[in-house]
Design a protein around this motif. Structure first.
Motif, PDB file in Angstrom:
ATOM      1  N   GLY A 123       0.801  -1.216   0.000  1.00 27.11           N
ATOM      2  CA  GLY A 123       0.000   0.000   0.000  1.00 27.11           C
ATOM      3  C   GLY A 123       0.832   1.262   0.000  1.00 27.11           C
ATOM      4  N   ALA A 124       2.119   1.128  -0.215  1.00 33.55           N
ATOM      5  CA  ALA A 124       3.008   2.299  -0.280  1.00 33.55           C
ATOM      6  C   ALA A 124       4.196   1.961  -1.168  1.00 33.55           C
ATOM      7  CB  ALA A 124       3.493   2.699   1.107  1.00 33.55           C
ATOM      8  N   LEU A 125       4.307   2.654  -2.318  1.00 28.52           N
ATOM      9  CA  LEU A 125       5.460   2.508  -3.208  1.00 28.52           C
ATOM     10  C   LEU A 125       6.287   3.780  -3.101  1.00 28.52           C
ATOM     11  CD1 LEU A 125       3.974   1.001  -6.516  1.00 28.52           C
ATOM     12  CD2 LEU A 125       5.055  -0.200  -4.603  1.00 28.52           C
ATOM     13  N   ILE A 126       7.568   3.615  -2.792  1.00 25.74           N
ATOM     14  CA  ILE A 126       8.466   4.745  -2.570  1.00 25.74           C
ATOM     15  C   ILE A 126       9.708   4.576  -3.431  1.00 25.74           C
ATOM     16  CG2 ILE A 126       9.734   6.073  -0.834  1.00 25.74           C
ATOM     17  CD1 ILE A 126       6.740   6.009  -0.308  1.00 25.74           C
ATOM     18  N   GLU A 156      12.529   9.807  -1.838  1.00 23.22           N
ATOM     19  CA  GLU A 156      12.467  10.869  -2.860  1.00 23.22           C
ATOM     20  C   GLU A 156      10.986  11.053  -3.170  1.00 23.22           C
ATOM     21  OE1 GLU A 156      11.848  12.957  -5.750  1.00 23.22           O
ATOM     22  OE2 GLU A 156      12.464  11.267  -7.016  1.00 23.22           O
ATOM     23  N   SER A 157      10.402  12.131  -2.675  1.00 21.99           N
ATOM     24  CA  SER A 157       8.950  12.259  -2.648  1.00 21.99           C
ATOM     25  C   SER A 157       8.367  12.917  -3.889  1.00 21.99           C
ATOM     26  CB  SER A 157       8.511  13.041  -1.404  1.00 21.99           C
ATOM     27  OG  SER A 157       9.078  14.346  -1.411  1.00 21.99           O
ATOM     28  N   GLY A 158       9.127  12.978  -4.974  1.00 27.87           N
ATOM     29  CA  GLY A 158       8.576  13.524  -6.215  1.00 27.87           C
ATOM     30  C   GLY A 158       7.476  12.665  -6.782  1.00 27.87           C
ATOM     31  N   GLN A 159       7.503  11.364  -6.451  1.00 24.08           N
ATOM     32  CA  GLN A 159       6.472  10.427  -6.884  1.00 24.08           C
ATOM     33  C   GLN A 159       6.293   9.384  -5.789  1.00 24.08           C
ATOM     34  OE1 GLN A 159       9.520  10.778  -9.086  1.00 24.08           O
ATOM     35  NE2 GLN A 159      10.206   9.802  -7.217  1.00 24.08           N
ATOM     36  N   MET A 160       5.103   9.249  -5.316  1.00 22.42           N
ATOM     37  CA  MET A 160       4.787   8.278  -4.257  1.00 22.42           C
ATOM     38  C   MET A 160       3.390   7.738  -4.506  1.00 22.42           C
ATOM     39  SD  MET A 160       6.062  10.400  -0.866  1.00 22.42           S
ATOM     40  CE  MET A 160       4.954  11.780  -1.238  1.00 22.42           C
ATOM     41  N   LEU A 161       3.186   6.483  -4.157  1.00 21.59           N
ATOM     42  CA  LEU A 161       1.884   5.841  -4.357  1.00 21.59           C
ATOM     43  C   LEU A 161       1.414   5.283  -3.019  1.00 21.59           C
ATOM     44  CD1 LEU A 161       0.076   5.278  -6.875  1.00 21.59           C
ATOM     45  CD2 LEU A 161       1.040   2.985  -6.904  1.00 21.59           C
TER      46      LEU A 161
END
Length: 478
Positions: A123-126, A156-161
């Motif tokens: 539930g979390a892709l980083i 690196e929080s430019g892209q997070m799911l």
């Protein structure tokens, strides 16, 4: 805003300065076929009514999160370091959220990530940043995490799911850290580590992609102060490259890769997996875009030995170069014992991406009239591409009998409008003077030749033959 179970979407947050970059990213998402709903969270006073309308014209919904942020004692520093990011994610109606920074541009439709095995499990892709989190940070004690240090890359929080149904408590932890940014941002750099520390504080699992990023940018020298200098290609197979003397690499984007999504138990397969480009984070490019230069010319990355990831090594992984000639916010990679550094011609391996970025940049930073013209042009391109593909499938093979052509026949065809009729006759006469005995035909469209000219041709014994949408006049020249 109420969360809708099962709803997926993309969230951005942006001040006025980066709105063009955000619209640029949205334009690329749509070009890639992504149909996910998109929401822009904003802070009162940071976007004008005109700018909000511009965002909405791209079918982007907007939500004002100022009310919540007014509870926090933030200044300009906290805002500029991404303080609103956590609240933007929480305030969205999406249960499953892909957050993107305004300067992040996908290279592929990211929708598939929601169905990946790693996302379904965690539930979390980083994605990782360029450096590791330190073990001596005072927060290990402040947050009562002593003895729980785990060596890994910073987020690196430019892209997070995120799937809120799985990681809601972790997001609440990150929200608290963000709300106290005046203190916590002194111990880590901005919003990205609020998620890291928040999840670690409650031992909430997440998937941190082990694929190390690539640094992408341009090659600069005295003759090419904004990029465009050439790499030296070495005579090896496969080809290898080096930066020539007098040139300097200026990395202006972090390229994040995809990840191995097979069985987690297969550690060997995960180690062997070669990540493919997925997100281009133009964190330096947004300050220093030059339309006349291919922005994604050269790439640089670490190459670990077989059986290792980059994060298995110690060291400071990035080199802050800053401003160099006509470029700003440049980074590179430093030498790390045990790791090779590879440099290569990224543009030749990914042709067209710089052009796509440039076109999307035009859309993002255009006025309404220019934007409408660009969008109309792109729509026309798509329509005619479909027509071309359809036409290619329906072209009949050559059939002389069906076409009324005598096999082996030869001749000369001339064409023209009323304006050039005399020239056509003259050309045919010259052919005869030169000894050419081939039959000569004159093709014309009905409304482009007047009756007077046709009569003139007839008087000179030129016969006419009629076809469907055009007429052929045969010039019977003796």
């Amino acid at each position: 805003m109420k969360v809708v179970p099962g709803l997926r979407g993309i969230v951005f947050t942006s001040p006025s300065r980066w709105l063009g970059n955000m619209i640029q990213s949205v334009a690329v998402l749509r070009d890639l076929g992504c149909t996910l709903p998109i929401q822009l969270s904003y802070v009162e006073g940071q976007l004008s009514d005109t700018e909000l309308e511009k965002a909405r014209s791209f079918n982007i919904s907007t939500v004002d999160i100022s009310r919540e942020l007014k509870k926090y004692s933030w200044g300009d520093r906290e805002m500029s370091l991404g303080g609103p990011k956590v609240d933007s994610i929480i305030a969205s109606p999406f249960e499953q959220v892909l957050f993107l920074d305004p300067d992040v541009m996908p290279l592929r439709d990211p929708t598939y990530l929601f169905d990946s095995n790693r996302f379904k499990k965690y539930g979390a892709l980083i994605w990782g940043d360029t450096m590791k989190r330190g073990s001596r940070n005072a927060l290990w004690k402040v947050m009562e995490l002593e003895g729980k240090y785990r060596e890994e890359m910073e987020f690196e929080s430019g892209q997070m799911l995120f799937d809120k149904s799985k990681v809601w408590k972790g997001l609440m932890m990150a929200k608290h850290l963000s709300s106290e940014a005046k203190y916590y941002f002194n111990h880590f750099w901005g919003d990205k580590e609020t998620f890291h520390w928040g999840f670690r504080a409650i031992d909430l699992p997440y998937y941190l992609n082990p694929q190390y990023l690539q640094v992408v940018g341009v090659l600069v020298d005295d003759a090419h102060p904004a990029g465009g200098a050439m790499l030296t290609k070495l005579p090896t197979e496969p080809p290898t490259y080096k930066i020539p003397d007098g040139s300097k690499f200026c990395g202006i984007a972090m390229l994040q890769l995809d990840f191995y999504d097979g069985p987690e138990s297969d550690a060997e397969a995960e180690l062997a997996y070669k990540g493919k480009p997925l997100f281009m984070h133009g964190n330096g490019l947004k300050y220093t875009f030059h339309a006349e230069v291919q922005s994604f010319q050269v790439a640089m990355t670490y190459v670990p030995p077989k059986g290792k990831f980059v994060h298995n090594f110690d060291g400071m992984f990035h080199d802050w170069i800053g401003n160099y000639k006509n470029m700003e916010h440049c980074i590179g990679l430093v030498n790390v014992r045990g790791l090779d550094i590879k440099v290569w011609d990224w543009e030749s391996e990914n042709p067209g991406f710089s052009d796509m970025y440039r076109e999307a940049h035009r859309i993002g930073f255009s006025n309404p009239q220019e934007r409408e013209k660009i969008i109309k042009s792109k729509e026309d391109d798509k329509v005619h591409q479909e027509k071309w593909i359809s036409f290619m499938k329906t072209v009949d093979p050559y059939d002389a009998e069906k076409l009324g052509i005598k096999p082996g026949s030869r001749g000369v065809v001339l064409t023209g409008s009323e304006r050039w009729a005399d020239n056509v006759v003259m050309a045919a006469l010259f052919l005869r003077e030169l000894g050419c005995n081939l039959p000569v035909s004159f093709a014309y469209i009905d409304d482009q030749i007047g009756k007077k000219t046709l009569d003139k041709l007839s008087v000179q014994h030129y016969s006419c033959r009629h076809y469907q949408n055009h007429k052929i006049v045969r010039l019977g020249i003796a």
